[in-house]
Design an enzyme around this catalytic site. Structure first.
Site, PDB file in Angstrom:
ATOM      1  N   ARG A 144     -10.207 -38.496  15.075  1.00 46.96           N
ATOM      2  CA  ARG A 144      -9.546 -38.359  16.354  1.00 46.96           C
ATOM      3  C   ARG A 144     -10.527 -38.304  17.491  1.00 46.96           C
ATOM      4  NH1 ARG A 144      -4.655 -38.233  18.483  1.00 46.96           N
ATOM      5  NH2 ARG A 144      -4.363 -37.311  20.369  1.00 46.96           N
TER       6      ARG A 144
ATOM      7  N   THR B 292       9.221 -23.477  25.577  1.00 47.46           N
ATOM      8  CA  THR B 292       9.932 -22.594  26.602  1.00 47.46           C
ATOM      9  C   THR B 292      11.528 -23.132  26.240  1.00 47.46           C
ATOM     10  OG1 THR B 292       8.403 -22.699  28.249  1.00 47.46           O
ATOM     11  CG2 THR B 292      10.625 -21.970  28.828  1.00 47.46           C
TER      12      THR B 292
END
Length: 207
Positions: free
Chosen positions: A13, A165
């Site tokens: 990556r 959240t």
């Protein structure tokens, strides 16, 4: 808990990390609707159950456990644990607690209840001290539902850990739906990874 440093020169990556961390620093968020009908039907406590499922899927994938540690080293933790907010009605403030991850739901919920009993009423931003470095953040806003939510972090371009959240649940066509906002860093987590996370999270809630 083990921290394994990443050899960037031989990391598959590397190109993507350098682009989204240095050349074009980029974080992003996505808000989805989760079907939690099964959780409510089984009369499970919503918050610890969601914390367990989030931690379980986080621990399945390295991109959600990739961090820059206190020494500035890029690496991957072998396990992450949830650090979550609890609300104090009397002061209208919150505190951060954390609970060790347990691979069994009942064991995790029992550990959560122990932490709540011991630290849940502690004032101040840190309710349970010594928050581990291998933690990720979860907040719950049970007062309102939402279709979009994002955090604006001043130093967010160096913060690789996911942030979750949870909003207020509601009924929709005989199903119980809850919004979940997921914020990640593009340097370690692409759209594919987030979508896979959402799919696995929903599947675990179903099953």
């Amino acid at each position: 808990m083990e921290f394994k440093k990443i050899d960037k020169e031989n990391w598959g990556r590397k190109e993507y990390f350098e682009h989204y961390f240095s050349d074009a620093p980029c974080t992003y968020s996505i808000t989805v609707k989760l079907d939690i009908t099964r959780i409510k039907e089984k009369k499970q406590k919503l918050y610890p159950t969601m914390l367990y499922y989030l931690a379980t899927v986080v621990n399945r994938h390295a991109e959600f456990r990739t961090v820059i540690n206190e020494d500035g080293e890029l690496g991957i933790y072998s396990e992450m644990i949830p650090c979550y907010t609890v609300f104090h009605k009397d002061t209208e403030t919150f505190s951060n607690l954390w609970t060790e991850y347990k691979p069994n739901l009942d064991d995790f919920c029992a550990a959560y209840e122990e932490d709540m009993l011991k630290y849940g009423k502690q004032p101040g931003i840190t309710g349970k001290p010594n928050i581990p470095s291998n933690s990720f953040t979860v907040s719950m806003l049970p007062w309102a539902t939402f279709e979009g939510f994002n955090l604006n972090l001043q130093k967010g371009y160096k913060y690789l850990t996911p942030i979750f959240t949870i909003g207020k649940y509601y009924q929709e066509n005989e199903r119980i739906i809850i919004p979940l906002a997921i914020q990640v860093h593009h340097a370690v987590c692409d759209g594919f990874h987030v979508c896979r996370f959402i799919s696995e999270l929903q599947e675990r809630i179903y099953n």
